[in-house]
Design a protein around this motif. Sequence first.
Motif, PDB file in Angstrom:
ATOM      1  N   ASP A  46      36.702  54.532  67.867  1.00 60.36           N
ATOM      2  CA  ASP A  46      36.649  55.978  67.846  1.00 60.36           C
ATOM      3  C   ASP A  46      35.795  56.625  66.962  1.00 60.36           C
ATOM      4  OD1 ASP A  46      38.928  55.783  69.790  1.00 60.36           O
ATOM      5  OD2 ASP A  46      40.439  56.050  68.452  1.00 60.36           O
ATOM      6  N   GLY A  47      35.660  56.310  65.867  1.00 61.32           N
ATOM      7  CA  GLY A  47      34.649  56.893  64.804  1.00 61.32           C
ATOM      8  C   GLY A  47      33.284  56.640  64.859  1.00 61.32           C
ATOM      9  N   GLY A  48      32.898  55.793  65.941  1.00 64.72           N
ATOM     10  CA  GLY A  48      31.449  55.408  65.920  1.00 64.72           C
ATOM     11  C   GLY A  48      31.116  53.805  66.534  1.00 64.72           C
ATOM     12  N   PHE A  49      30.125  53.298  65.821  1.00 62.27           N
ATOM     13  CA  PHE A  49      29.846  52.020  66.197  1.00 62.27           C
ATOM     14  C   PHE A  49      29.807  51.112  65.229  1.00 62.27           C
ATOM     15  CE2 PHE A  49      27.799  54.501  69.733  1.00 62.27           C
ATOM     16  CZ  PHE A  49      28.135  53.865  70.680  1.00 62.27           C
ATOM     17  N   LEU A 105      19.233  54.183  68.527  1.00 61.50           N
ATOM     18  CA  LEU A 105      20.718  54.630  68.530  1.00 61.50           C
ATOM     19  C   LEU A 105      20.743  56.083  69.253  1.00 61.50           C
ATOM     20  CD1 LEU A 105      20.949  54.799  64.577  1.00 61.50           C
ATOM     21  CD2 LEU A 105      21.762  52.996  66.401  1.00 61.50           C
ATOM     22  N   PRO A 106      21.839  56.296  69.746  1.00 62.74           N
ATOM     23  CA  PRO A 106      22.025  57.543  70.660  1.00 62.74           C
ATOM     24  C   PRO A 106      22.105  58.790  69.858  1.00 62.74           C
ATOM     25  CG  PRO A 106      24.045  56.093  70.325  1.00 62.74           C
ATOM     26  CD  PRO A 106      23.154  55.555  69.724  1.00 62.74           C
ATOM     27  N   ASN A 107      21.909  59.867  70.365  1.00 60.63           N
ATOM     28  CA  ASN A 107      21.708  61.119  69.627  1.00 60.63           C
ATOM     29  C   ASN A 107      23.169  61.652  68.747  1.00 60.63           C
ATOM     30  OD1 ASN A 107      18.941  61.417  69.946  1.00 60.63           O
ATOM     31  ND2 ASN A 107      19.511  62.429  71.902  1.00 60.63           N
ATOM     32  N   THR A 108      24.166  60.950  69.289  1.00 61.22           N
ATOM     33  CA  THR A 108      25.603  61.118  68.994  1.00 61.22           C
ATOM     34  C   THR A 108      26.014  60.552  67.291  1.00 61.22           C
ATOM     35  OG1 THR A 108      26.466  59.253  69.960  1.00 61.22           O
ATOM     36  CG2 THR A 108      26.432  61.546  70.985  1.00 61.22           C
ATOM     37  N   ILE A 109      24.893  59.704  66.745  1.00 62.01           N
ATOM     38  CA  ILE A 109      25.086  58.994  65.523  1.00 62.01           C
ATOM     39  C   ILE A 109      24.657  59.806  64.529  1.00 62.01           C
ATOM     40  CG2 ILE A 109      24.451  56.825  64.091  1.00 62.01           C
ATOM     41  CD1 ILE A 109      26.366  55.941  66.324  1.00 62.01           C
ATOM     42  N   ASN A 110      25.658  59.777  63.474  1.00 61.89           N
ATOM     43  CA  ASN A 110      25.240  60.837  62.161  1.00 61.89           C
ATOM     44  C   ASN A 110      24.461  59.772  61.119  1.00 61.89           C
ATOM     45  OD1 ASN A 110      25.287  62.006  59.768  1.00 61.89           O
ATOM     46  ND2 ASN A 110      27.314  62.422  59.827  1.00 61.89           N
ATOM     47  N   GLY A 111      23.201  59.844  61.199  1.00 56.14           N
ATOM     48  CA  GLY A 111      22.411  58.986  60.501  1.00 56.14           C
ATOM     49  C   GLY A 111      22.504  59.203  58.959  1.00 56.14           C
ATOM     50  N   THR A 119      29.147  40.361  53.876  1.00 58.31           N
ATOM     51  CA  THR A 119      30.487  39.445  53.308  1.00 58.31           C
ATOM     52  C   THR A 119      30.433  38.253  54.070  1.00 58.31           C
ATOM     53  OG1 THR A 119      31.558  41.560  52.698  1.00 58.31           O
ATOM     54  CG2 THR A 119      32.721  39.623  52.684  1.00 58.31           C
ATOM     55  N   ASP A 120      30.471  37.221  53.427  1.00 65.82           N
ATOM     56  CA  ASP A 120      30.824  35.995  54.050  1.00 65.82           C
ATOM     57  C   ASP A 120      29.918  35.714  55.096  1.00 65.82           C
ATOM     58  OD1 ASP A 120      32.939  35.471  52.426  1.00 65.82           O
ATOM     59  OD2 ASP A 120      34.412  36.289  53.819  1.00 65.82           O
ATOM     60  N   GLY A 121      28.343  36.098  55.373  1.00 64.39           N
ATOM     61  CA  GLY A 121      27.398  35.885  56.200  1.00 64.39           C
ATOM     62  C   GLY A 121      27.231  36.666  57.148  1.00 64.39           C
ATOM     63  N   ILE A 122      28.233  37.702  57.234  1.00 63.17           N
ATOM     64  CA  ILE A 122      28.096  38.856  58.170  1.00 63.17           C
ATOM     65  C   ILE A 122      27.689  40.066  57.620  1.00 63.17           C
ATOM     66  CG2 ILE A 122      29.378  40.079  59.938  1.00 63.17           C
ATOM     67  CD1 ILE A 122      29.319  37.263  60.314  1.00 63.17           C
ATOM     68  N   LEU A 123      26.578  40.442  58.179  1.00 57.95           N
ATOM     69  CA  LEU A 123      26.036  42.031  57.731  1.00 57.95           C
ATOM     70  C   LEU A 123      26.942  42.790  58.759  1.00 57.95           C
ATOM     71  CD1 LEU A 123      24.075  43.993  56.267  1.00 57.95           C
ATOM     72  CD2 LEU A 123      22.521  43.565  57.960  1.00 57.95           C
ATOM     73  N   LYS A 124      27.508  43.980  58.117  1.00 61.91           N
ATOM     74  CA  LYS A 124      28.238  44.869  58.863  1.00 61.91           C
ATOM     75  C   LYS A 124      27.665  46.149  58.453  1.00 61.91           C
ATOM     76  CE  LYS A 124      32.681  42.417  59.217  1.00 61.91           C
ATOM     77  NZ  LYS A 124      34.037  42.497  58.909  1.00 61.91           N
ATOM     78  N   ILE A 125      27.312  46.909  59.642  1.00 57.16           N
ATOM     79  CA  ILE A 125      26.706  48.185  59.695  1.00 57.16           C
ATOM     80  C   ILE A 125      27.565  49.254  60.252  1.00 57.16           C
ATOM     81  CG2 ILE A 125      24.571  49.441  59.984  1.00 57.16           C
ATOM     82  CD1 ILE A 125      22.986  46.950  59.985  1.00 57.16           C
ATOM     83  N   GLU A 126      28.206  50.224  59.429  1.00 56.11           N
ATOM     84  CA  GLU A 126      28.641  51.352  60.184  1.00 56.11           C
ATOM     85  C   GLU A 126      27.982  52.343  60.771  1.00 56.11           C
ATOM     86  OE1 GLU A 126      32.098  51.306  61.170  1.00 56.11           O
ATOM     87  OE2 GLU A 126      32.419  49.309  60.233  1.00 56.11           O
ATOM     88  N   LEU A 127      28.022  52.868  62.015  1.00 55.14           N
ATOM     89  CA  LEU A 127      27.256  53.973  62.524  1.00 55.14           C
ATOM     90  C   LEU A 127      28.031  54.863  62.847  1.00 55.14           C
ATOM     91  CD1 LEU A 127      25.088  51.495  64.839  1.00 55.14           C
ATOM     92  CD2 LEU A 127      24.417  52.624  62.541  1.00 55.14           C
ATOM     93  N   PRO A 128      28.634  56.061  61.976  1.00 53.02           N
ATOM     94  CA  PRO A 128      29.459  56.837  62.322  1.00 53.02           C
ATOM     95  C   PRO A 128      29.133  57.951  63.543  1.00 53.02           C
ATOM     96  CG  PRO A 128      28.873  57.221  60.390  1.00 53.02           C
ATOM     97  CD  PRO A 128      28.229  56.152  60.700  1.00 53.02           C
ATOM     98  N   LYS A 129      29.878  58.535  64.372  1.00 52.13           N
ATOM     99  CA  LYS A 129      29.489  59.541  65.213  1.00 52.13           C
ATOM    100  C   LYS A 129      29.504  60.832  64.556  1.00 52.13           C
ATOM    101  CE  LYS A 129      31.253  57.085  69.492  1.00 52.13           C
ATOM    102  NZ  LYS A 129      32.275  57.120  70.508  1.00 52.13           N
ATOM    103  N   LYS A 130      28.689  61.664  65.050  1.00 52.55           N
ATOM    104  CA  LYS A 130      28.789  63.115  64.577  1.00 52.55           C
ATOM    105  C   LYS A 130      30.233  63.844  64.903  1.00 52.55           C
ATOM    106  CE  LYS A 130      23.900  63.965  65.070  1.00 52.55           C
ATOM    107  NZ  LYS A 130      22.685  64.442  65.846  1.00 52.55           N
ATOM    108  N   ASP A 131      30.652  64.701  64.370  1.00 48.57           N
ATOM    109  CA  ASP A 131      31.890  65.219  64.441  1.00 48.57           C
ATOM    110  C   ASP A 131      31.932  65.911  65.955  1.00 48.57           C
ATOM    111  OD1 ASP A 131      32.899  64.696  62.079  1.00 48.57           O
ATOM    112  OD2 ASP A 131      32.306  66.352  61.117  1.00 48.57           O
ATOM    113  N   GLU A 132      31.006  66.457  66.583  1.00 50.94           N
ATOM    114  CA  GLU A 132      31.180  67.113  67.810  1.00 50.94           C
ATOM    115  C   GLU A 132      30.962  65.954  68.790  1.00 50.94           C
ATOM    116  OE1 GLU A 132      26.322  67.480  66.329  1.00 50.94           O
ATOM    117  OE2 GLU A 132      28.478  67.862  65.510  1.00 50.94           O
TER     118      GLU A 132
END
Length: 143
Positions: A46-49, A105-111, A119-132
């Motif tokens: 819901d909040g992004g990717f 990235l789509p234009n809906t991502i808040n850069g 952590t534990d061999g996994i790089l996690k990158i949170e890509l939050p969506k813009k509020d609109e």
Amino acid sequence: MATLVKTNGNFPNLFGSVFGKDLNDIFAPATLSNYGVPAVNIVEHDGGFRLEVAAPGLKKEDFKINLENNVLTISAQQEQKNEESTEKYTRKEFSYTSFRRAFTLPNTINGEQINAAYTDGILKIELPKKDEAKKTPRIIEIG
């Protein structure tokens, strides 16, 4: 629905068309997937990717993450050295492991609010969506 587009930053597969996949597997680094490029999961919520990059054996200092013109680039480089000496011989081995992945990235991502953790061999990158861009339910009244 907005989508992420992935591109591979490596050179074209030169051996695949002549020798097949097996020869490429011999030359692929052991810590990364086939062809030296780590596997990536892309999860939409819901909040992004969230990007999950499988890169065991690396440290967070080995990674470089860059955002330019809506293209997120993830790269890593690691150097390993091993030296062994005895009276009769000396052996010194070194190897380099590197990869580069790029995602449009789509234009809906808040850069401005992208963050990452390793952590534990996994790089996690949170890509939050813009509020609109976030889906909000709307009640429609019957007139």
